[in-house]
Design an enzyme around this catalytic site. Sequence first.
Site, PDB file in Angstrom:
ATOM      1  N   HIS A   1      11.684  -1.826  74.682  1.00 56.81           N
ATOM      2  CA  HIS A   1      12.712  -0.779  74.547  1.00 56.81           C
ATOM      3  C   HIS A   1      13.715  -1.241  73.479  1.00 56.81           C
ATOM      4  O   HIS A   1      14.874  -1.544  73.776  1.00 56.81           O
ATOM      5  CB  HIS A   1      13.397  -0.566  75.897  1.00 56.81           C
ATOM      6  CG  HIS A   1      14.192   0.708  75.989  1.00 56.81           C
ATOM      7  ND1 HIS A   1      14.287   1.624  74.959  1.00 56.81           N
ATOM      8  CD2 HIS A   1      14.947   1.212  77.017  1.00 56.81           C
ATOM      9  CE1 HIS A   1      15.059   2.627  75.347  1.00 56.81           C
ATOM     10  NE2 HIS A   1      15.466   2.403  76.586  1.00 56.81           N
TER      11      HIS A   1
ATOM     12  N   ASP B   1      17.644  -4.913  85.665  1.00 61.18           N
ATOM     13  CA  ASP B   1      17.028  -3.607  85.402  1.00 61.18           C
ATOM     14  C   ASP B   1      16.323  -3.199  86.690  1.00 61.18           C
ATOM     15  O   ASP B   1      16.151  -4.008  87.615  1.00 61.18           O
ATOM     16  CB  ASP B   1      16.039  -3.704  84.222  1.00 61.18           C
ATOM     17  CG  ASP B   1      15.416  -2.365  83.845  1.00 61.18           C
ATOM     18  OD1 ASP B   1      16.028  -1.311  84.146  1.00 61.18           O
ATOM     19  OD2 ASP B   1      14.316  -2.362  83.262  1.00 61.18           O
TER      20      ASP B   1
ATOM     21  N   ARG C   1       9.191   8.255  72.972  1.00 63.24           N
ATOM     22  CA  ARG C   1       9.111   7.531  74.255  1.00 63.24           C
ATOM     23  C   ARG C   1       7.732   7.793  74.839  1.00 63.24           C
ATOM     24  O   ARG C   1       7.368   8.934  75.130  1.00 63.24           O
ATOM     25  CB  ARG C   1      10.199   8.007  75.217  1.00 63.24           C
ATOM     26  CG  ARG C   1       9.994   7.505  76.633  1.00 63.24           C
ATOM     27  CD  ARG C   1      11.211   7.684  77.507  1.00 63.24           C
ATOM     28  NE  ARG C   1      12.265   6.773  77.112  1.00 63.24           N
ATOM     29  CZ  ARG C   1      13.364   6.543  77.837  1.00 63.24           C
ATOM     30  NH1 ARG C   1      13.546   7.170  78.986  1.00 63.24           N
ATOM     31  NH2 ARG C   1      14.277   5.699  77.421  1.00 63.24           N
TER      32      ARG C   1
ATOM     33  N   CYS D   1      20.675  -1.330  81.637  1.00 60.88           N
ATOM     34  CA  CYS D   1      20.355  -0.238  80.699  1.00 60.88           C
ATOM     35  C   CYS D   1      20.512   1.133  81.355  1.00 60.88           C
ATOM     36  O   CYS D   1      20.668   2.132  80.654  1.00 60.88           O
ATOM     37  CB  CYS D   1      18.953  -0.419  80.139  1.00 60.88           C
ATOM     38  SG  CYS D   1      17.628  -0.284  81.348  1.00 60.88           S
TER      39      CYS D   1
ATOM     40  N   GLN E   1      17.388   0.197  73.089  1.00 59.71           N
ATOM     41  CA  GLN E   1      18.331  -0.258  74.117  1.00 59.71           C
ATOM     42  C   GLN E   1      18.886  -1.628  73.758  1.00 59.71           C
ATOM     43  O   GLN E   1      20.084  -1.894  73.942  1.00 59.71           O
ATOM     44  CB  GLN E   1      17.621  -0.321  75.477  1.00 59.71           C
ATOM     45  CG  GLN E   1      18.520  -0.764  76.614  1.00 59.71           C
ATOM     46  CD  GLN E   1      19.582   0.264  76.965  1.00 59.71           C
ATOM     47  OE1 GLN E   1      19.252   1.415  77.213  1.00 59.71           O
ATOM     48  NE2 GLN E   1      20.842  -0.136  76.996  1.00 59.71           N
TER      49      GLN E   1
ATOM     50  N   ARG F   1      24.310   3.289  72.811  1.00 62.86           N
ATOM     51  CA  ARG F   1      23.006   3.812  72.390  1.00 62.86           C
ATOM     52  C   ARG F   1      23.201   4.737  71.187  1.00 62.86           C
ATOM     53  O   ARG F   1      22.449   4.699  70.231  1.00 62.86           O
ATOM     54  CB  ARG F   1      22.341   4.590  73.540  1.00 62.86           C
ATOM     55  CG  ARG F   1      21.921   3.750  74.735  1.00 62.86           C
ATOM     56  CD  ARG F   1      20.807   2.801  74.398  1.00 62.86           C
ATOM     57  NE  ARG F   1      19.639   3.489  73.886  1.00 62.86           N
ATOM     58  CZ  ARG F   1      18.705   4.085  74.642  1.00 62.86           C
ATOM     59  NH1 ARG F   1      18.795   4.061  75.961  1.00 62.86           N
ATOM     60  NH2 ARG F   1      17.644   4.661  74.084  1.00 62.86           N
TER      61      ARG F   1
HETATM   62  N1   CP Z   1      18.412   3.375  79.273  1.00 62.57           N
HETATM   63  C1   CP Z   1      17.659   4.443  78.983  1.00 62.57           C
HETATM   64  O1   CP Z   1      16.763   4.411  78.128  1.00 62.57           O
HETATM   65  O2   CP Z   1      17.981   5.552  79.692  1.00 62.57           O
HETATM   66  P1   CP Z   1      17.157   6.900  79.760  1.00 62.57           P
HETATM   67  O3   CP Z   1      15.859   6.593  80.485  1.00 62.57           O
HETATM   68  O4   CP Z   1      18.015   7.847  80.533  1.00 62.57           O
HETATM   69  O5   CP Z   1      16.879   7.382  78.375  1.00 62.57           O
HETATM   70  N1  NVA Z   2      12.423  -0.588  82.765  1.00 61.80           N
HETATM   71  C1  NVA Z   2      12.907   0.760  82.854  1.00 61.80           C
HETATM   72  C2  NVA Z   2      13.863   1.051  81.750  1.00 61.80           C
HETATM   73  C3  NVA Z   2      14.462   2.432  81.790  1.00 61.80           C
HETATM   74  C4  NVA Z   2      15.361   2.733  80.637  1.00 61.80           C
HETATM   75  C5  NVA Z   2      11.758   1.732  82.831  1.00 61.80           C
HETATM   76  O1  NVA Z   2      10.858   1.572  81.995  1.00 61.80           O
HETATM   77  O2  NVA Z   2      11.742   2.653  83.648  1.00 61.80           O
END
Ligand code: CP
Ligand code: NVA
Length: 306
Positions: free
Chosen positions: A133, A227, A106, A265, A136, A293
């Site tokens: 992502h 989101d 990440r 998500c 997800q 997930r």
């Molecule tokens: N949806 C998602 O990726 O959640 P986290 O940021 O908690 O990993």
């Molecule tokens: N769009 C959000 C998704 C989190 C899982 C972010 O990047 O914070």
Amino acid sequence: MNSPVESAPHHIFADDSLSVAEQAEVLELGLEMKRNPIRKSLENRSVAILFDKTSTRTRFSFDVGVHQLGGHPIVVDSGKSQMGKKESYQDTGAVLSRFVDAVVWRTGAHQNLHDMAETATVPIVNALCDDFHPCQILADLLTIKEKKGDLRGVKAVYLGDGANNMANSYMLGFTTAGVDITIAAPEGFQPEQRFIDRAKLRADETGATLRVIGEPDVTGADVVITDTWVSMGMDADRDTTALRRFQVDEALMSNAAPDAVFMHCLPAYRGSEVTAGVIDGPRSVVFDEAENRLHAQKALLEWLFR
Ligand code: CP
Ligand code: NVA
């Protein structure tokens, strides 16, 4: 690490890193994974799981998932390693490839993944970056498959920040699955043309429709999605006034199909992009989505090592 790599590793950088057929295979395996969760496909393999941004679902699901596949997960926060500070992503990729069999990462800039891939000889899986992502999206598709059956022809509408990582991934990943996807976002929050163009290639291949609209219209939608209005790494004081009309509330949901489901998500901000009544209501499938997930990512990892 287990076996010598003789060809370029299959990196999962975005939702079109899997072909139409490959995505379908991973999703089928995800359903099988849910029925038979404890496996040996990662026995004697290690997976580096790296975080430059915070996480709950991604961290736990990958850690537990690798364990359930018989592998060894190594979860590291970027602040605790040399990566990106004292050492380049290229050097990190070369070193990690000597120890582990896959890297799950990440990060912020999408380019970071490509930088590490210059030297990595093991697959790198994007666990969220500023642009995409994909993990997800696999979980979301698995959830829709469970709730609606066939993915082809399902109508999904995503509302809100149409220029964030989730919106890009919905466009790319849903068109790959043959799901009709509409991004409903005000001016200034609509997807970049380069991502629309990329998703259109997939839409042409599968026959899915891809639309970007400026109104919060969910008429006939089978799936309604939103989101956060402020993604990780964005200015917390970002002006989101224009997004207010795109909030998913009970009135908006009443325009969707009678059996429409609500997806997010997570993490979610009740009172901003969605009301508590919707996310905590009977149409919400957000916790099934979160659970998936685990199954979807295990399927992806097992598939990568087949
Ligand atoms: N949806 C998602 O990726 O959640 P986290 O940021 O908690 O990993
Ligand atoms: N769009 C959000 C998704 C989190 C899982 C972010 O990047 O914070």
